[in-house]
Scaffold this motif. Sequence first.
Motif, PDB file in Angstrom:
ATOM      1  N   GLU A 265      11.745  -2.085   4.860  1.00  0.00           N
ATOM      2  CA  GLU A 265      11.534  -2.815   4.224  1.00  0.00           C
ATOM      3  C   GLU A 265      11.196  -3.278   2.588  1.00  0.00           C
ATOM      4  OE1 GLU A 265       8.229  -4.639   5.986  1.00  0.00           O
ATOM      5  OE2 GLU A 265       8.863  -4.964   8.490  1.00  0.00           O
ATOM      6  N   ILE A 266      11.028  -1.718   1.867  1.00  0.00           N
ATOM      7  CA  ILE A 266      10.642  -1.669   1.494  1.00  0.00           C
ATOM      8  C   ILE A 266      12.396  -1.176   0.821  1.00  0.00           C
ATOM      9  CG2 ILE A 266      10.036   0.445  -0.519  1.00  0.00           C
ATOM     10  CD1 ILE A 266       7.660   0.071   0.906  1.00  0.00           C
ATOM     11  N   ARG A 267      12.984  -1.007   0.914  1.00  0.00           N
ATOM     12  CA  ARG A 267      14.114  -0.428   0.640  1.00  0.00           C
ATOM     13  C   ARG A 267      15.228  -1.632   0.580  1.00  0.00           C
ATOM     14  NH1 ARG A 267      15.630   4.293   4.859  1.00  0.00           N
ATOM     15  NH2 ARG A 267      14.561   6.424   3.060  1.00  0.00           N
ATOM     16  N   GLN A 268      15.045  -2.711   1.579  1.00  0.00           N
ATOM     17  CA  GLN A 268      15.330  -4.063   1.560  1.00  0.00           C
ATOM     18  C   GLN A 268      14.804  -4.894   0.210  1.00  0.00           C
ATOM     19  OE1 GLN A 268      14.508  -6.009   5.234  1.00  0.00           O
ATOM     20  NE2 GLN A 268      16.759  -4.525   6.488  1.00  0.00           N
ATOM     21  N   SER A 269      14.183  -4.352  -0.409  1.00  0.00           N
ATOM     22  CA  SER A 269      13.533  -5.308  -1.268  1.00  0.00           C
ATOM     23  C   SER A 269      13.529  -4.789  -2.496  1.00  0.00           C
ATOM     24  CB  SER A 269      12.306  -5.875  -1.382  1.00  0.00           C
ATOM     25  OG  SER A 269      11.159  -4.451  -1.698  1.00  0.00           O
ATOM     26  N   GLY A 270      14.897  -3.602  -2.686  1.00  0.00           N
ATOM     27  CA  GLY A 270      15.086  -3.627  -4.526  1.00  0.00           C
ATOM     28  C   GLY A 270      15.082  -1.915  -4.117  1.00  0.00           C
ATOM     29  N   HIS A 271      13.995  -1.435  -3.785  1.00  0.00           N
ATOM     30  CA  HIS A 271      13.003  -0.093  -3.674  1.00  0.00           C
ATOM     31  C   HIS A 271      14.128   1.015  -3.262  1.00  0.00           C
ATOM     32  CE1 HIS A 271       9.677  -1.295  -5.623  1.00  0.00           C
ATOM     33  NE2 HIS A 271       9.845  -2.979  -4.700  1.00  0.00           N
ATOM     34  N   GLN A 272      14.212   2.168  -3.876  1.00  0.00           N
ATOM     35  CA  GLN A 272      15.125   3.609  -3.563  1.00  0.00           C
ATOM     36  C   GLN A 272      14.116   4.072  -2.924  1.00  0.00           C
ATOM     37  OE1 GLN A 272      18.650   4.881  -5.616  1.00  0.00           O
ATOM     38  NE2 GLN A 272      19.211   6.521  -4.334  1.00  0.00           N
TER      39      GLN A 272
ATOM     40  N   ARG B  89      13.265   5.415  -7.145  1.00  0.00           N
ATOM     41  CA  ARG B  89      13.431   4.389  -8.185  1.00  0.00           C
ATOM     42  C   ARG B  89      12.782   3.043  -7.532  1.00  0.00           C
ATOM     43  NH1 ARG B  89      17.060   0.208  -8.659  1.00  0.00           N
ATOM     44  NH2 ARG B  89      18.408   1.179  -6.860  1.00  0.00           N
ATOM     45  N   ASP B  90      12.001   2.623  -8.366  1.00  0.00           N
ATOM     46  CA  ASP B  90      11.277   1.155  -8.345  1.00  0.00           C
ATOM     47  C   ASP B  90      12.571   0.048  -8.652  1.00  0.00           C
ATOM     48  OD1 ASP B  90       8.774   1.099  -7.454  1.00  0.00           O
ATOM     49  OD2 ASP B  90       8.225   1.867  -9.609  1.00  0.00           O
TER      50      ASP B  90
ATOM     51  N   ALA C 215       1.061  -0.693   0.547  1.00  0.00           N
ATOM     52  CA  ALA C 215      -0.196   0.617   0.005  1.00  0.00           C
ATOM     53  C   ALA C 215       0.750   1.133  -0.475  1.00  0.00           C
ATOM     54  CB  ALA C 215      -1.313  -0.370   1.584  1.00  0.00           C
ATOM     55  N   ILE C 216       1.814   1.318   0.538  1.00  0.00           N
ATOM     56  CA  ILE C 216       2.852   2.315   0.819  1.00  0.00           C
ATOM     57  C   ILE C 216       3.661   2.905  -0.195  1.00  0.00           C
ATOM     58  CG2 ILE C 216       5.072   3.255   2.236  1.00  0.00           C
ATOM     59  CD1 ILE C 216       4.275   2.146   4.308  1.00  0.00           C
ATOM     60  N   LEU C 217       4.044   1.382  -1.098  1.00  0.00           N
ATOM     61  CA  LEU C 217       4.909   1.253  -2.802  1.00  0.00           C
ATOM     62  C   LEU C 217       3.839   2.326  -3.993  1.00  0.00           C
ATOM     63  CD1 LEU C 217       7.767   0.977  -3.770  1.00  0.00           C
ATOM     64  CD2 LEU C 217       6.742  -1.360  -4.058  1.00  0.00           C
ATOM     65  N   GLU C 218       2.399   1.519  -3.085  1.00  0.00           N
ATOM     66  CA  GLU C 218       1.785   2.002  -4.303  1.00  0.00           C
ATOM     67  C   GLU C 218       1.392   3.937  -4.079  1.00  0.00           C
ATOM     68  OE1 GLU C 218      -2.028  -0.309  -3.379  1.00  0.00           O
ATOM     69  OE2 GLU C 218      -0.497  -1.751  -5.116  1.00  0.00           O
ATOM     70  N   ARG C 219       1.054   3.914  -3.396  1.00  0.00           N
ATOM     71  CA  ARG C 219       1.038   5.602  -2.614  1.00  0.00           C
ATOM     72  C   ARG C 219       1.834   6.484  -3.401  1.00  0.00           C
ATOM     73  NH1 ARG C 219       1.364   9.704  -1.966  1.00  0.00           N
ATOM     74  NH2 ARG C 219       0.143  11.615  -1.065  1.00  0.00           N
ATOM     75  N   LEU C 220       3.523   5.392  -2.893  1.00  0.00           N
ATOM     76  CA  LEU C 220       4.591   6.585  -3.129  1.00  0.00           C
ATOM     77  C   LEU C 220       5.304   6.436  -5.016  1.00  0.00           C
ATOM     78  CD1 LEU C 220       7.332   5.152  -0.693  1.00  0.00           C
ATOM     79  CD2 LEU C 220       6.355   7.674  -0.950  1.00  0.00           C
ATOM     80  N   ARG C 221       4.274   5.700  -5.480  1.00  0.00           N
ATOM     81  CA  ARG C 221       4.369   5.526  -7.155  1.00  0.00           C
ATOM     82  C   ARG C 221       3.257   6.871  -7.462  1.00  0.00           C
ATOM     83  NH1 ARG C 221       4.267  -0.323  -7.412  1.00  0.00           N
ATOM     84  NH2 ARG C 221       6.406  -1.077  -7.645  1.00  0.00           N
ATOM     85  N   LYS C 222       2.161   7.348  -6.418  1.00  0.00           N
ATOM     86  CA  LYS C 222       1.465   8.387  -6.811  1.00  0.00           C
ATOM     87  C   LYS C 222       2.160   9.671  -6.646  1.00  0.00           C
ATOM     88  CE  LYS C 222      -2.821   5.700  -6.500  1.00  0.00           C
ATOM     89  NZ  LYS C 222      -3.508   5.521  -5.600  1.00  0.00           N
TER      90      LYS C 222
END
Length: 84
Positions: free
Chosen positions: A57-64, A81-82, A27-34
Amino acid sequence: MTQASLIFLNPSVPKEDAPRLSRQCVAILERLRKGPMTNMDAVTELRVLNLTARVSEIRQSGHQVVATRVSGGLYRYELVRDAV
């Protein structure tokens, strides 16, 4: 939402070792994409109280994701960066 949509992998990590993102992280990642969001936005819009941990946790999965202090305890988070 399917199980596959909850998985974001860092390409340098073998699939079996890669972390899976929680529903809050997705949900956070989808919101940050906006667009950028603050930790207050996370509480009011997504009901996420510990944004720092979820962003980690999002950063650990490779997102900047970049965090910038706005004032006091208010931070602005932006997806730079995704994951590839």
